[in-house]
Scaffold this motif. Structure first.
Motif: not given
Length: 520
Positions: A255-270, A389-395, A398-401
């Motif tokens: 539906i929304d190919p440019n959705n940031f959260i969708g791509h980031y979280n799917r990348g983590l789960l993959r 999403k605004s959290d910049k703590n590198m530690n 691995r967390k879902i956004v």
């Protein structure tokens, strides 16, 4: 004297013609506005204004055209001119209020809506926009007062309950918010926003199964809303349904190919399920959207190392270390990758950096930047599986956004009434309409189709039942068909007495149509 009279008489047809032409131009301009040809309509309104600058209407409609073209300052100026010429036009205040809102002039918008409500106190749209203006100013008490007034005017207006629920959430009153969302669902169980609003509260309460159930109700009612799939994926993730969560991210990105959260979280789960190459594709997309997103860069580095692309991984690790020179996980991972490609010296340098930090920690010698980073880690991590999403703590790489609170606040604060041209809607052709006595009842569609001629015909009493205009015809029973067979004889007798009466012939035609359908 005679010359003057002759001059007036000669000019009179010209003056009348000018009046007629002005009315015609105004009509053409309004037609162009109706068909959303805003630039053309403005040109015609300009002509009317030049001819008759004392009229309020051309300024009012030109303001509406400018509002649709996002010329908010121009729309406000035209509304000023319209109100100056006629201060009693409610629509002028409403349009100026919208124009001011789009320029973040919320105080001016509130003033406009209050003035308009003085003339039209039962206008739901005005109360709605006034409430949202107060919400934008974070004046939640005033917003609740507006909503109380709105609900007195329209007690079944579900949006009012949804907005009041949102205000309660901003005031940290979850119980009141849930009560309002439940009331909205009680009034309209087919409102997808009510289901998704309640589901989000359930997510915040960690009632993930209940949240998923509510999203399951919202999604069929609003299938093109990517946010519902994103949020349901989060509910499924917390229930360890990773495949289900990935499926939802797939649907959201369709539906929304440019959705940031969708791509980031799917990348983590993959990455978690070992689908490394496709996870890299997701992080490539995220990095293309946000080149300075170091968490995405670091995750891609881990995946590149996992797939044997050690040089690519080293490049990503170095990018992160340059931004965060005290991020020890970056040095450790880079040392591993350097050793894989035979860069023993580089690997030892990275290992020394990690070892020195560990020794300093044991001896109580703490680098200031590392200490600040550790405090931030303790503050933000807290055992949570997600991060803002605004959290910049590198530690937290691995967390879902999840969306920031500021983004979540925009769910209703942008829902101002009066401007629809930018909304994406699905257009579906209606079935063919027909004239019939029998209509299916629907819980979803409650509109009544009206035509004056049909209403007048119903009042004559010639027809045996009330004739309806509908595209939802109900099938006839055997008994009903028999009734219409009998009615044909009745109508025929009536026609014999008055064979010129078109209404009686029409009544027989209606009865005959049912028997004709039955015969086939």
């Amino acid at each position: 004297m005679v010359k003057r009279i002759l001059t007036v008489l000669l000019l009179f047809p010209t003056l009348v013609c000018a009046q007629i032409n002005t009315d015609r131009v105004m009509t053409i301009a309004r037609n162009a506005l109706y068909f959303e040809d805003y630039v053309l309509s403005i040109q015609y309104f300009n002509q009317v204004i030049n001819a008759k600058p004392y009229l309020y209407e051309p300024y009012f409609f030109r303001a509406l055209a400018k509002l649709n073209l996002e010329d908010f300052q121009g729309a406000e100026t035209d509304c000023d001119a319209a109100i100056q010429r006629n201060p009693f036009v409610v629509g002028a205040y409403q349009i100026r209020g919208l124009a001011r809102i789009r320029q973040s002039k919320f105080d001016g918008a509130i003033e406009d809506y209050k003035k308009a409500l003085h003339y039209d106190p039962e206008n739901i749209t005005l109360w709605h926009n006034l409430t949202l203006s107060h919400i934008q100013k974070k004046d939640y008490d005033a917003a609740k007062e507006d909503l109380e007034s709105l609900l007195k005017v329209s007690p079944r207006y579900t949006r009012a309950y949804l907005m009041r629920g949102e205000v309660s959430l901003q005031q940290k009153d979850t119980i009141a918010a849930l009560n309002d969302f439940n009331k909205a669902l009680e009034l309209d169980k087919y409102d997808p926003d009510a289901w998704s609003a309640r589901a989000i509260v359930k997510l915040q309460q960690a009632k993930y199964a209940e949240a998923e159930a509510d999203f399951n109700r919202a999604i069929p009612l609003s299938a093109k809303n990517a946010g519902n799939y994103i949020n349901r994926a989060l509910a499924r993730f917390h229930q360890n349904n990773l495949r289900g969560a990935m499926s939802d991210y797939d649907l959201a990105l369709d539906i929304d190919p440019n959705n940031f959260i969708g791509h980031y979280n799917r990348g983590l789960l993959r990455a978690r399920v070992g689908d490394d190459n496709r996870a890299i594709e997701d992080f490539d997309f995220v990095i293309k959207m946000e080149p300075d997103n170091m968490m995405a860069v670091f995750n891609r580095g881990l995946l590149r190392a996992q797939t044997g692309d050690y040089r690519g991984a080293i490049q990503d690790y170095t990018t992160v270390i340059n931004q965060y020179p005290n991020f020890l996980a970056g040095y450790y991972q880079r040392s591993e990758a350097r050793r894989k490609i035979g860069d023993k010296k580089g690997a030892e340098q990275d290992e020394f950096k990690v070892m020195k930090a560990q020794i300093d920690k044991q001896n109580g010698v703490t680098n200031k930047d590392v200490a600040q980073n550790k405090d931030k880690e303790n503050e933000e991590e807290g055992g949570e599986k997600t991060r803002k999403k605004s959290d910049k703590n590198m530690n937290n790489y691995r967390k879902i956004v999840i969306a920031d609170d500021s983004e979540a606040e925009q769910r209703y604060t942008s829902d101002y009434r009066g401007r629809v041209q930018d909304k994406n809607v699905n257009i579906k052709l209606e079935p063919m309409f027909a004239l019939t006595y029998y209509e299916k009842m629907s819980d979803v569609k409650r509109s009544v189709n009206f035509h004056k001629y049909i209403e007048d015909l119903n009042r004559t009493g010639i027809l045996p039942k009330r004739l309806r205009i509908t595209n939802m015809e109900a099938p006839l029973t055997e008994e009903q068909v028999k009734v219409h067979f009998a009615l044909i004889d009745t109508h025929t007798s009536a026609i014999v007495e008055d064979d010129k009466n078109a209404s009686k012939r029409f009544a027989r035609a209606i009865a005959g149509s049912y028997t004709h359908l039955r015969a086939h």
